[in-house]
Write an enzyme that holds these catalytic residues in place. Sequence first.
Site, PDB file in Angstrom:
ATOM      1  N   ASP A 162      18.306   9.675   8.059  1.00 29.84           N
ATOM      2  CA  ASP A 162      17.277  10.640   8.416  1.00 29.84           C
ATOM      3  C   ASP A 162      17.912  11.917   8.943  1.00 29.84           C
ATOM      4  OD1 ASP A 162      15.636   8.645   7.726  1.00 29.84           O
ATOM      5  OD2 ASP A 162      14.752   8.332   9.721  1.00 29.84           O
TER       6      ASP A 162
ATOM      7  N   GLU B  70      20.790  13.260   8.170  1.00 30.94           N
ATOM      8  CA  GLU B  70      21.309  14.088   7.076  1.00 30.94           C
ATOM      9  C   GLU B  70      20.173  14.810   6.362  1.00 30.94           C
ATOM     10  OE1 GLU B  70      25.144  11.857   5.242  1.00 30.94           O
ATOM     11  OE2 GLU B  70      23.305  10.714   5.349  1.00 30.94           O
ATOM     12  N   TYR B  71      19.099  14.048   6.166  1.00 30.85           N
ATOM     13  CA  TYR B  71      17.934  14.642   5.503  1.00 30.85           C
ATOM     14  C   TYR B  71      17.411  15.823   6.314  1.00 30.85           C
ATOM     15  CZ  TYR B  71      13.272  15.080   3.494  1.00 30.85           C
ATOM     16  OH  TYR B  71      12.138  15.580   2.909  1.00 30.85           O
ATOM     17  N   ASP B  72      17.284  15.602   7.633  1.00 27.48           N
ATOM     18  CA  ASP B  72      16.769  16.666   8.496  1.00 27.48           C
ATOM     19  C   ASP B  72      17.623  17.921   8.412  1.00 27.48           C
ATOM     20  OD1 ASP B  72      14.706  15.128   9.290  1.00 27.48           O
ATOM     21  OD2 ASP B  72      15.603  14.509  11.192  1.00 27.48           O
TER      22      ASP B  72
ATOM     23  N   SER C 153     -17.705   6.586 -11.291  1.00 24.50           N
ATOM     24  CA  SER C 153     -17.356   5.360 -10.562  1.00 24.50           C
ATOM     25  C   SER C 153     -17.201   4.232 -11.581  1.00 24.50           C
ATOM     26  CB  SER C 153     -18.379   5.032  -9.486  1.00 24.50           C
ATOM     27  OG  SER C 153     -19.648   5.418  -9.863  1.00 24.50           O
TER      28      SER C 153
ATOM     29  N   GLU D  63      -5.284  -3.879 -12.662  1.00 25.44           N
ATOM     30  CA  GLU D  63      -4.643  -3.160 -11.548  1.00 25.44           C
ATOM     31  C   GLU D  63      -5.327  -3.510 -10.244  1.00 25.44           C
ATOM     32  OE1 GLU D  63      -5.114   0.982 -12.443  1.00 25.44           O
ATOM     33  OE2 GLU D  63      -4.169   0.769 -14.398  1.00 25.44           O
TER      34      GLU D  63
ATOM     35  N   LYS E 135      -7.382  -2.517  -7.009  1.00 20.43           N
ATOM     36  CA  LYS E 135      -8.314  -1.443  -6.676  1.00 20.43           C
ATOM     37  C   LYS E 135      -8.027  -1.021  -5.238  1.00 20.43           C
ATOM     38  CE  LYS E 135     -13.180  -0.168  -7.035  1.00 20.43           C
ATOM     39  NZ  LYS E 135     -13.341   0.389  -5.704  1.00 20.43           N
TER      40      LYS E 135
ATOM     41  N   ASP F 118      -8.264   0.815  -1.798  1.00 21.93           N
ATOM     42  CA  ASP F 118      -9.420   1.302  -1.044  1.00 21.93           C
ATOM     43  C   ASP F 118      -9.061   2.573  -0.269  1.00 21.93           C
ATOM     44  OD1 ASP F 118     -11.950   1.428  -0.113  1.00 21.93           O
ATOM     45  OD2 ASP F 118     -11.758  -0.202   1.343  1.00 21.93           O
TER      46      ASP F 118
ATOM     47  N   ARG G  34     -12.926  13.944  -5.045  1.00 13.23           N
ATOM     48  CA  ARG G  34     -13.957  13.572  -6.004  1.00 13.23           C
ATOM     49  C   ARG G  34     -15.230  14.396  -5.787  1.00 13.23           C
ATOM     50  NH1 ARG G  34     -18.180   9.874  -6.334  1.00 13.23           N
ATOM     51  NH2 ARG G  34     -18.486   9.103  -8.435  1.00 13.23           N
TER      52      ARG G  34
ATOM     53  N   GLU H 225      -5.319   7.450  -6.038  1.00 10.00           N
ATOM     54  CA  GLU H 225      -6.008   7.104  -4.803  1.00 10.00           C
ATOM     55  C   GLU H 225      -5.109   7.456  -3.619  1.00 10.00           C
ATOM     56  OE1 GLU H 225      -8.940   5.958  -5.502  1.00 10.00           O
ATOM     57  OE2 GLU H 225      -9.740   4.909  -3.747  1.00 10.00           O
TER      58      GLU H 225
ATOM     59  N   TYR I  20      -3.155   6.309 -10.993  1.00  7.69           N
ATOM     60  CA  TYR I  20      -3.537   5.234 -11.916  1.00  7.69           C
ATOM     61  C   TYR I  20      -4.198   5.669 -13.220  1.00  7.69           C
ATOM     62  CZ  TYR I  20      -7.673   5.905  -8.961  1.00  7.69           C
ATOM     63  OH  TYR I  20      -8.691   6.443  -8.248  1.00  7.69           O
TER      64      TYR I  20
ATOM     65  N   LYS J  47     -14.871  -7.158  -7.753  1.00  5.95           N
ATOM     66  CA  LYS J  47     -14.860  -7.084  -6.291  1.00  5.95           C
ATOM     67  C   LYS J  47     -14.491  -8.425  -5.696  1.00  5.95           C
ATOM     68  CE  LYS J  47     -16.238  -2.829  -5.599  1.00  5.95           C
ATOM     69  NZ  LYS J  47     -17.182  -2.445  -4.609  1.00  5.95           N
TER      70      LYS J  47
ATOM     71  N   CYS K 161     -17.988  -0.529  37.192  1.00  2.86           N
ATOM     72  CA  CYS K 161     -16.925  -1.177  36.430  1.00  2.86           C
ATOM     73  C   CYS K 161     -16.974  -2.687  36.688  1.00  2.86           C
ATOM     74  CB  CYS K 161     -15.572  -0.614  36.848  1.00  2.86           C
ATOM     75  SG  CYS K 161     -14.177  -1.555  36.198  1.00  2.86           S
TER      76      CYS K 161
ATOM     77  N   CYS L 106     -13.735  -3.771  38.915  1.00  2.00           N
ATOM     78  CA  CYS L 106     -13.432  -3.370  40.288  1.00  2.00           C
ATOM     79  C   CYS L 106     -14.657  -2.864  41.047  1.00  2.00           C
ATOM     80  CB  CYS L 106     -12.341  -2.293  40.306  1.00  2.00           C
ATOM     81  SG  CYS L 106     -12.916  -0.694  39.749  1.00  2.00           S
TER      82      CYS L 106
ATOM     83  N   CYS M 267     -14.403   3.956  34.034  1.00  3.27           N
ATOM     84  CA  CYS M 267     -14.337   3.504  35.414  1.00  3.27           C
ATOM     85  C   CYS M 267     -13.654   4.602  36.217  1.00  3.27           C
ATOM     86  CB  CYS M 267     -13.517   2.220  35.473  1.00  3.27           C
ATOM     87  SG  CYS M 267     -12.970   1.814  37.132  1.00  3.27           S
TER      88      CYS M 267
ATOM     89  N   CYS N 172      -8.340   0.265  39.930  1.00  4.88           N
ATOM     90  CA  CYS N 172      -8.989  -0.806  39.167  1.00  4.88           C
ATOM     91  C   CYS N 172      -7.936  -1.751  38.571  1.00  4.88           C
ATOM     92  CB  CYS N 172      -9.818  -0.182  38.047  1.00  4.88           C
ATOM     93  SG  CYS N 172     -10.527  -1.384  36.936  1.00  4.88           S
TER      94      CYS N 172
HETATM   95  S1  IVH Z   1      -9.838   3.889 -12.450  1.00  4.99           S
HETATM   96  C1  IVH Z   1     -13.293   6.446 -14.504  1.00  4.99           C
HETATM   97  N1  IVH Z   1      -8.119   2.493 -11.090  1.00  4.99           N
HETATM   98  O1  IVH Z   1     -12.258   3.035  -7.340  1.00  4.99           O
HETATM   99  C2  IVH Z   1     -12.878   5.528 -13.434  1.00  4.99           C
HETATM  100  N2  IVH Z   1      -9.932   3.481  -9.901  1.00  4.99           N
HETATM  101  O2  IVH Z   1     -15.128   2.414  -7.674  1.00  4.99           O
HETATM  102  C3  IVH Z   1     -11.476   5.802 -13.035  1.00  4.99           C
HETATM  103  N3  IVH Z   1      -9.895   3.096  -7.503  1.00  4.99           N
HETATM  104  O3  IVH Z   1     -13.424   6.282  -7.915  1.00  4.99           O
HETATM  105  C4  IVH Z   1     -11.097   4.949 -11.919  1.00  4.99           C
HETATM  106  N4  IVH Z   1      -8.036   1.914  -7.466  1.00  4.99           N
HETATM  107  O4  IVH Z   1     -11.397   5.977  -6.365  1.00  4.99           O
HETATM  108  C5  IVH Z   1      -9.241   3.224 -11.034  1.00  4.99           C
HETATM  109  N5  IVH Z   1      -6.471   1.261 -10.023  1.00  4.99           N
HETATM  110  C6  IVH Z   1      -7.596   1.982  -9.959  1.00  4.99           C
HETATM  111  C7  IVH Z   1      -8.291   2.237  -8.749  1.00  4.99           C
HETATM  112  C8  IVH Z   1      -9.462   2.989  -8.760  1.00  4.99           C
HETATM  113  C9  IVH Z   1      -9.025   2.437  -6.732  1.00  4.99           C
HETATM  114  C10 IVH Z   1     -11.116   3.754  -6.989  1.00  4.99           C
HETATM  115  C11 IVH Z   1     -11.341   5.155  -7.505  1.00  4.99           C
HETATM  116  C12 IVH Z   1     -12.691   5.117  -8.151  1.00  4.99           C
HETATM  117  C13 IVH Z   1     -13.320   3.937  -7.509  1.00  4.99           C
HETATM  118  C14 IVH Z   1     -14.406   3.351  -8.390  1.00  4.99           C
END
Ligand code: IVH
Length: 665
Positions: free
Chosen positions: A34, A36-38, A83, A113, A115, A117, A136, A172, A224, A312, A406, A409, A424, A429
Amino acid sequence: MKEDAIRREMEELAREIREHDYRYYVLDDPVITDAEYDRLFQRLLELEEQYPHLASEDSPTRRVGGRPLEKFVQVQHVSPMLSLQNAFSRGDLLEFDRRVRRALGRPVAYVVELKIDGLSVALRYRDGVLERGLTRGDGLVGEDVTQNVQTVRSIPLRLRGDVPPYLEVRGEVYMPVKAFRRLNEAREREGLPLFANPRNAAAGSLRQLDPAVTARRPLDCFVYEVRQVEGLTLRTHSEALAWLRELGFKVNPHTFTVPSIEEAYERCAAWAERAGQLDYEVDGMVIKVDDLEARDALGATSRAPRWAVAYKFPAEEQVTRVRDIVVQVGRTGVLTPTAVLEPVRIAGSVVGRATLHNIDIIREKDVRVGDHVVVRKAGEVIPEVVRVLKERRTGEERPFEMPDRCPECGSEAVRLPGEAAYRCTGAACPARLRESLIHFASRDAMDIEGLGPQTVSALLAAGMVRDPADLYSLTVEDLVKLERFGEKSAANLVAAIDRSRANPLYRLLFGLGIRHVGERAARLLAESFGDMDALAAASREELERVPEIGPMTAESVYRFFRQEANRRLLRRLKEAGVRMSAGEPDRGGELSGLSFVITGTLRDFTRKEVVEFIESRGGRVTSSVSSKTDYLVVGENPGSKLDRARELGVKIIDEEELRRLSARA
Ligand code: IVH
């Protein structure tokens, strides 16, 4: 002529930094320290400051964040960010596959893949340079968050290798779970509101008008999808992902191409079990048709593409009953209402309590004692009450009121204007004392190994300590009287307390738990004032003159030093030999600021010798690997610490490298 040479040096620095960023943030395989990087980074910053006209558009210094915006500019998406249709069972997936095959008249291969979050972003690159980053938004129009996206280290500012003239990708942005927890811990210490979960934290961070704030948030990004590309025809999605990797994007490694929907389902079922072990939150899997021509043929509805589906995971929610609502007192005196639940099993562990955050949230959700509630435990986040099942009420339920005293106390509890929390007001306390001692001893503060919550409670119960200064007069004879201590553990704790005397000032400052003084503010104050007396004497104005210290922090520090009880505590700490000045202890210092863990048998050192070697050069040795560890020194027959270090991405070195490190540093 001279300018030419400088321009070349700047380009070379930028190239090196880009390469190291890529190795560190995308490949997770850094090749330099780190420090060296700095040095490289600082040098480039200096040159850019001196020769601003030579600074390039895509310089890695953009990572620290530019000027704050008034508001985000709205930008139209080239094609709507859709979506996904959802599937909750094997049956749903088979149905999805039937529709795909019917439309195409043939079976297809799929890519499976994770998903992630987080929140989706669109990234546009012209001639390989990041030109724009968009959220988005409503799917049709997003917000221009380019400056913020530039601070996310795993998002390339410039692509590698043969770059296309134009490219738009989607990915994401997320916050790793551990980083999220650290962020929330720090916010709690600083009295700031907490983020409910990593996704909210990521969203809040990316939608910051001040990019310097975003830059300090630990964001990451998996890419992705290729949305639009010029100058190249891709045939399959799996090919596209491989190409994105070559361009320097971080693509999730857990991506599988499978010949049939059955195998896609098997992957989903297997990952439902494993997903909780990752350091990022995953709420399901995405199954996509691999053949891109087939995708075009399938098209999309107005909501979602017909070529992909989100599987899901089963919910991490359960229904249980609220037995009671109690109030817990934190270090800063904040009273947090907490639901005591009939224990339920959620996502593999038994949950008996859930946070209700504060009284406003209790009122909004209308949670009463006796209610049936939905409790959620997402990943590793503290369980919380999602909602009340009002239809199950019997009329016996009791609404909750915040106590005006509280519970620990009996001092008055007050709600300060503009705050959601009650606090409090009792300076003595016991609950606050306990929490403040735990904080004092914690890793980022005085780092007293072996002084965790249980030991603190035992010391308080025995009346052996009443404040942090008392720790320094504890003896082995005192400690062995406590049930949990033997001779050896007592001696270890006394030694750890003793070592903490030499800590640099910022650790003490942070450990004192002054409101709004987090670790960073503590470092800045220690650096600016140099010692405790100077800081204690500083006026509000002088405090505010420290860069990054705002009026709230300045006021809080000023008031802290005007309280007689605090001055007395500091006098006693000083008398106990606790260091009151800044800088690293004068123990040499080639390794100063670095923390090490040792595992396995070393060739040239005994355990004791290697500890001495490191400490005499200003480094610190701790017994367990954490994300704060800089290096794991590995000998023969290493233990589980090696796995842990790999998991956390801690740098792993052997004794040769340790010597080199101390020679070079
Ligand atoms: S593909 C046209 N791949 O999930 C759809 N989405 O519920 C393109 N997400 O809006 C999405 N991981 O924000 C895709 N491996 C993945 C993902 C992914 C998370 C999210 C993305 C999307 C939402 C849909």
